[in-house]
Design a protein around this motif. Structure first.
Motif, PDB file in Angstrom:
ATOM      1  N   ALA A  30      -6.078   7.520   4.926  1.00  0.00           N
ATOM      2  CA  ALA A  30      -7.118   6.681   5.531  1.00  0.00           C
ATOM      3  C   ALA A  30      -7.130   6.831   7.050  1.00  0.00           C
ATOM      4  N   LEU A  31      -5.962   6.810   7.654  1.00  0.00           N
ATOM      5  CA  LEU A  31      -5.896   6.948   9.110  1.00  0.00           C
ATOM      6  C   LEU A  31      -6.389   8.323   9.551  1.00  0.00           C
ATOM      7  N   ASP A  32      -6.031   9.349   8.789  1.00  0.00           N
ATOM      8  CA  ASP A  32      -6.485  10.707   9.120  1.00  0.00           C
ATOM      9  C   ASP A  32      -8.005  10.819   9.017  1.00  0.00           C
ATOM     10  N   GLN A  33      -8.576  10.151   8.029  1.00  0.00           N
ATOM     11  CA  GLN A  33     -10.020  10.229   7.809  1.00  0.00           C
ATOM     12  C   GLN A  33     -10.805   9.616   8.973  1.00  0.00           C
ATOM     13  N   LEU A  55       0.839  -1.197   0.000  1.00  0.00           N
ATOM     14  CA  LEU A  55       0.000   0.000   0.000  1.00  0.00           C
ATOM     15  C   LEU A  55       0.875   1.249   0.000  1.00  0.00           C
ATOM     16  N   LYS A  56       0.345   2.316  -0.530  1.00  0.00           N
ATOM     17  CA  LYS A  56       1.091   3.575  -0.593  1.00  0.00           C
ATOM     18  C   LYS A  56       1.027   4.291   0.753  1.00  0.00           C
ATOM     19  N   ASP A  57       2.165   4.817   1.181  1.00  0.00           N
ATOM     20  CA  ASP A  57       2.224   5.556   2.449  1.00  0.00           C
ATOM     21  C   ASP A  57       1.198   6.683   2.498  1.00  0.00           C
ATOM     22  N   ASP A  58       1.052   7.394   1.394  1.00  0.00           N
ATOM     23  CA  ASP A  58       0.098   8.511   1.355  1.00  0.00           C
ATOM     24  C   ASP A  58      -1.336   8.028   1.561  1.00  0.00           C
ATOM     25  N   ASP A  59      -1.660   6.867   0.976  1.00  0.00           N
ATOM     26  CA  ASP A  59      -3.009   6.320   1.134  1.00  0.00           C
ATOM     27  C   ASP A  59      -3.248   5.870   2.574  1.00  0.00           C
ATOM     28  N   ILE A  60      -2.235   5.278   3.174  1.00  0.00           N
ATOM     29  CA  ILE A  60      -2.355   4.847   4.572  1.00  0.00           C
ATOM     30  C   ILE A  60      -2.593   6.064   5.464  1.00  0.00           C
ATOM     31  N   LYS A  61      -1.786   7.102   5.270  1.00  0.00           N
ATOM     32  CA  LYS A  61      -1.929   8.313   6.083  1.00  0.00           C
ATOM     33  C   LYS A  61      -3.307   8.946   5.878  1.00  0.00           C
ATOM     34  N   VAL A  67      -7.568   3.307   1.811  1.00  0.00           N
ATOM     35  CA  VAL A  67      -6.212   2.799   2.051  1.00  0.00           C
ATOM     36  C   VAL A  67      -5.670   2.017   0.841  1.00  0.00           C
ATOM     37  N   GLY A  68      -6.562   1.630  -0.055  1.00  0.00           N
ATOM     38  CA  GLY A  68      -6.119   0.935  -1.263  1.00  0.00           C
ATOM     39  C   GLY A  68      -6.275  -0.573  -1.222  1.00  0.00           C
TER      40      GLY A  68
END
Length: 109
Positions: A15-18, A7-13, A34-35
């Motif tokens: 998703a967690l922020d959301q 998974l992409k770091d940006d997508d993880i961040k 998150v992908g």
């Protein structure tokens, strides 16, 4: 296996922020942001194995509470309400835990 291999770091961040606020977690939206939904079944199963901390072949309720930390150390703990809702959505056979096929099916539903 690190999540960032799949998974992409940006997508993880993102998703967690959301879902930073307590009781805001929605597994369907999280999987999408998150992908995970875009991954193959085999790669989703690799993610499952990373989240199955005790390597029992299942994600039990106690592990599920910390599922966001499996994506990043910055992830928050799920509330009891979120944990129970997530478990109820995934546990199709009613055994109180999530198996690898149940997890993959939940991600791709």
């Amino acid at each position: 296996m690190a999540m960032k291999n799949l998974l992409k770091d940006d997508d993880i961040k993102k998703a967690l922020d959301q879902f930073k606020a307590a009781d805001s977690f929605d597994h369907k939206k999280f999987f999408d942001v998150v992908g995970l939904k875009a991954l193959s079944a085999d790669n989703v199963k690799l993610v499952f194995k990373a989240l199955d901390v005790d390597a029992s072949g299942f994600i039990e309720e106690e592990e599920l509470k910390f599922v966001l930390k499996g994506f990043s150390a910055d992830g928050r703990d799920l509330t009891d309400k979120e944990t129970k809702a997530f478990l109820a959505a995934a546990d199709k056979d009613g055994d109180g835990k999530i198996g690898i096929d149940e997890f993959e099916a939940l991600v791709h539903e």
